[in-house]
Write a protein that holds these residues in place. Sequence first.
Motif, PDB file in Angstrom:
ATOM      1  N   GLY A 220       0.920  -1.259   0.201  1.00  0.00           N
ATOM      2  CA  GLY A 220      -0.074  -0.070  -0.143  1.00  0.00           C
ATOM      3  C   GLY A 220       0.787   0.986  -0.068  1.00  0.00           C
ATOM      4  N   PRO A 221       0.414   2.530  -0.508  1.00  0.00           N
ATOM      5  CA  PRO A 221       1.180   3.541  -0.537  1.00  0.00           C
ATOM      6  C   PRO A 221       1.412   4.168   0.784  1.00  0.00           C
ATOM      7  N   ALA A 222       2.510   4.891   0.745  1.00  0.00           N
ATOM      8  CA  ALA A 222       2.613   6.021   2.157  1.00  0.00           C
ATOM      9  C   ALA A 222       1.940   6.993   2.281  1.00  0.00           C
ATOM     10  N   LEU A 223       1.566   7.441   1.037  1.00  0.00           N
ATOM     11  CA  LEU A 223       0.591   8.782   1.348  1.00  0.00           C
ATOM     12  C   LEU A 223      -0.448   8.643   0.205  1.00  0.00           C
ATOM     13  N   VAL A 224      -1.781   9.006   0.708  1.00  0.00           N
ATOM     14  CA  VAL A 224      -2.929   9.087  -0.418  1.00  0.00           C
ATOM     15  C   VAL A 224      -3.401  10.504   0.013  1.00  0.00           C
ATOM     16  N   VAL A 225      -3.711  11.318  -1.199  1.00  0.00           N
ATOM     17  CA  VAL A 225      -4.116  12.369  -0.994  1.00  0.00           C
ATOM     18  C   VAL A 225      -5.196  12.595  -1.981  1.00  0.00           C
ATOM     19  N   VAL A 226      -6.437  13.213  -1.298  1.00  0.00           N
ATOM     20  CA  VAL A 226      -7.791  13.386  -1.926  1.00  0.00           C
ATOM     21  C   VAL A 226      -7.943  14.687  -2.089  1.00  0.00           C
ATOM     22  N   THR A 227      -8.117  15.187  -3.564  1.00  0.00           N
ATOM     23  CA  THR A 227      -8.703  16.677  -3.467  1.00  0.00           C
ATOM     24  C   THR A 227     -10.036  16.811  -3.626  1.00  0.00           C
ATOM     25  N   LEU A 228     -10.370  17.997  -3.127  1.00  0.00           N
ATOM     26  CA  LEU A 228     -11.999  18.136  -3.014  1.00  0.00           C
ATOM     27  C   LEU A 228     -12.241  19.345  -3.494  1.00  0.00           C
ATOM     28  N   ALA A 264       2.449  19.599  -8.531  1.00  0.00           N
ATOM     29  CA  ALA A 264       3.071  20.303  -7.244  1.00  0.00           C
ATOM     30  C   ALA A 264       3.151  19.275  -6.097  1.00  0.00           C
ATOM     31  N   LEU A 265       2.466  18.208  -5.958  1.00  0.00           N
ATOM     32  CA  LEU A 265       2.740  17.335  -4.922  1.00  0.00           C
ATOM     33  C   LEU A 265       4.151  16.708  -5.026  1.00  0.00           C
ATOM     34  N   ILE A 266       4.509  16.198  -6.375  1.00  0.00           N
ATOM     35  CA  ILE A 266       5.853  15.822  -6.750  1.00  0.00           C
ATOM     36  C   ILE A 266       6.901  16.704  -6.316  1.00  0.00           C
ATOM     37  N   PRO A 288       3.306  15.977  10.036  1.00  0.00           N
ATOM     38  CA  PRO A 288       2.367  16.642   9.701  1.00  0.00           C
ATOM     39  C   PRO A 288       2.881  18.301   9.163  1.00  0.00           C
ATOM     40  N   ALA A 289       3.828  18.611   9.923  1.00  0.00           N
ATOM     41  CA  ALA A 289       4.228  19.980   9.336  1.00  0.00           C
ATOM     42  C   ALA A 289       4.563  19.917   7.795  1.00  0.00           C
ATOM     43  N   THR A 290       5.678  18.907   7.648  1.00  0.00           N
ATOM     44  CA  THR A 290       6.242  18.890   6.167  1.00  0.00           C
ATOM     45  C   THR A 290       4.880  18.745   5.231  1.00  0.00           C
ATOM     46  N   LEU A 291       3.984  17.849   5.531  1.00  0.00           N
ATOM     47  CA  LEU A 291       2.825  17.533   4.715  1.00  0.00           C
ATOM     48  C   LEU A 291       1.924  18.606   4.634  1.00  0.00           C
ATOM     49  N   THR A 292       1.666  19.339   5.603  1.00  0.00           N
ATOM     50  CA  THR A 292       0.980  20.706   5.252  1.00  0.00           C
ATOM     51  C   THR A 292       1.401  21.581   4.444  1.00  0.00           C
ATOM     52  N   ALA A 293       2.851  21.778   4.565  1.00  0.00           N
ATOM     53  CA  ALA A 293       3.588  22.699   3.824  1.00  0.00           C
ATOM     54  C   ALA A 293       3.482  22.345   2.211  1.00  0.00           C
ATOM     55  N   VAL A 294       3.534  21.221   2.170  1.00  0.00           N
ATOM     56  CA  VAL A 294       3.493  20.614   0.577  1.00  0.00           C
ATOM     57  C   VAL A 294       2.162  20.535   0.043  1.00  0.00           C
ATOM     58  N   LEU A 295       0.973  20.219   0.894  1.00  0.00           N
ATOM     59  CA  LEU A 295      -0.255  20.554   0.418  1.00  0.00           C
ATOM     60  C   LEU A 295      -0.495  21.930   0.381  1.00  0.00           C
ATOM     61  N   GLU A 296      -0.163  22.882   1.207  1.00  0.00           N
ATOM     62  CA  GLU A 296      -0.633  24.157   0.809  1.00  0.00           C
ATOM     63  C   GLU A 296      -0.108  24.712  -0.459  1.00  0.00           C
ATOM     64  N   GLN A 297       1.104  24.416  -0.974  1.00  0.00           N
ATOM     65  CA  GLN A 297       1.769  24.659  -2.177  1.00  0.00           C
ATOM     66  C   GLN A 297       0.713  23.942  -3.327  1.00  0.00           C
ATOM     67  N   CYS A 298       0.348  22.951  -3.213  1.00  0.00           N
ATOM     68  CA  CYS A 298      -0.441  22.326  -4.087  1.00  0.00           C
ATOM     69  C   CYS A 298      -1.678  22.877  -4.234  1.00  0.00           C
ATOM     70  N   VAL A 299      -2.656  23.213  -3.255  1.00  0.00           N
ATOM     71  CA  VAL A 299      -3.720  23.875  -3.544  1.00  0.00           C
ATOM     72  C   VAL A 299      -3.272  25.545  -3.873  1.00  0.00           C
ATOM     73  N   ALA A 300      -2.425  25.943  -3.776  1.00  0.00           N
ATOM     74  CA  ALA A 300      -1.946  27.257  -4.454  1.00  0.00           C
ATOM     75  C   ALA A 300      -1.732  27.167  -5.917  1.00  0.00           C
ATOM     76  N   VAL A 301      -0.953  26.115  -6.073  1.00  0.00           N
ATOM     77  CA  VAL A 301      -0.709  25.965  -7.659  1.00  0.00           C
ATOM     78  C   VAL A 301      -2.011  25.619  -8.372  1.00  0.00           C
ATOM     79  N   ALA A 302      -2.827  24.505  -7.684  1.00  0.00           N
ATOM     80  CA  ALA A 302      -4.015  24.596  -8.530  1.00  0.00           C
ATOM     81  C   ALA A 302      -4.842  25.689  -8.533  1.00  0.00           C
TER      82      ALA A 302
END
Length: 321
Positions: A220-228, A264-266, A288-302
């Motif tokens: 199974g994957p290490a990380l699953v992200v669901v866009t909403l 942006a996630l990659i 969580p701090a690293t993951l939050t920073a990554v995801l905030e960049q992802c939603v900004a790019v999108a």
Amino acid sequence: MSAHVLAVGEALVDEVHRPDGSTAEHAGGSIANVALTLGRLDREVRLATWLGRDARGDLVRDWLAESDVTVVEGSDGAERTSVAVATLDGSGAATYSFDLTWQVPPGATAGPDTLAVHTGSIAAVLEPGGSQVRALLEAARATSTVTYDPNARPAIMGDADAVRPRIEALVAVADVVKVSDEDLGWLYPGQSPADVARAWLAGATGSTPPDGGAEPRSTGPALVVVTLGGEGALAVTAAGTLEVAAPRVEVVDTVGAGDSFMGALIDGLWEHDLLGAQRREALRTIGPATLTAVLEQCVAVAAVTVSRAGANPPRRAEVAR
């Protein structure tokens, strides 16, 4: 050879039909859009795709070159360049129909400098390329992080019951999965997206490979992200579930939004030194701090992508860091 991402999948021409009756042709394709996003974020990226030696193929190649995407040698062997017809509704949301063929070009392979291999959408299920993609991903795990976005296209993938086992088998091979809530609603009607993401993380799909072969080497994957959509995204890891909100913007259309999020996630995982087979355990324990920073960049790019017409992701300088 320097560190890079290998994207494997469709590049094509989008024939866009807008609500006012106007039409236009643009280069696109889910995997090509991910590669384009990475190129615009100043990452070295190579795209293994399947284009014709025709005017539409030239359009795609020029579009990729403008964003510093290298097309893998042998990607020009198709009889014709594929076309996706995108019909936009009044809100800017797109529905698709397709005329395409796909196979993995002979020059596509992951080497010691391939930090990640990304695939998904049509390329991961349409034969003969789908089985070739699966074999490439299994081999790539020796050197690379494997990332996957199902990015479902029912118009060409067919019935959800038929395609679900193939998608689940690819999820099991991947280290990182990004999926939309709409895709999960199609694949698992009535189930919570977060619950499905947790099942994927646990390797609890209960699927077997479509070819009936050996079980995937991943549990199974290490990380699953669901866009909403406009509500942001949620991520599931071994540590739990984390959510981020999306910036509020005026939406022009949603074409390419999920692909730009994926790119942006990659990029974000690369920035935090979480790509490559040797970083697999570090990825599995992402904080969580690293993951939050990554995801905030992802939603900004999108958010930038949906604020303008077509699959037009931002360049690095356009996104506040």
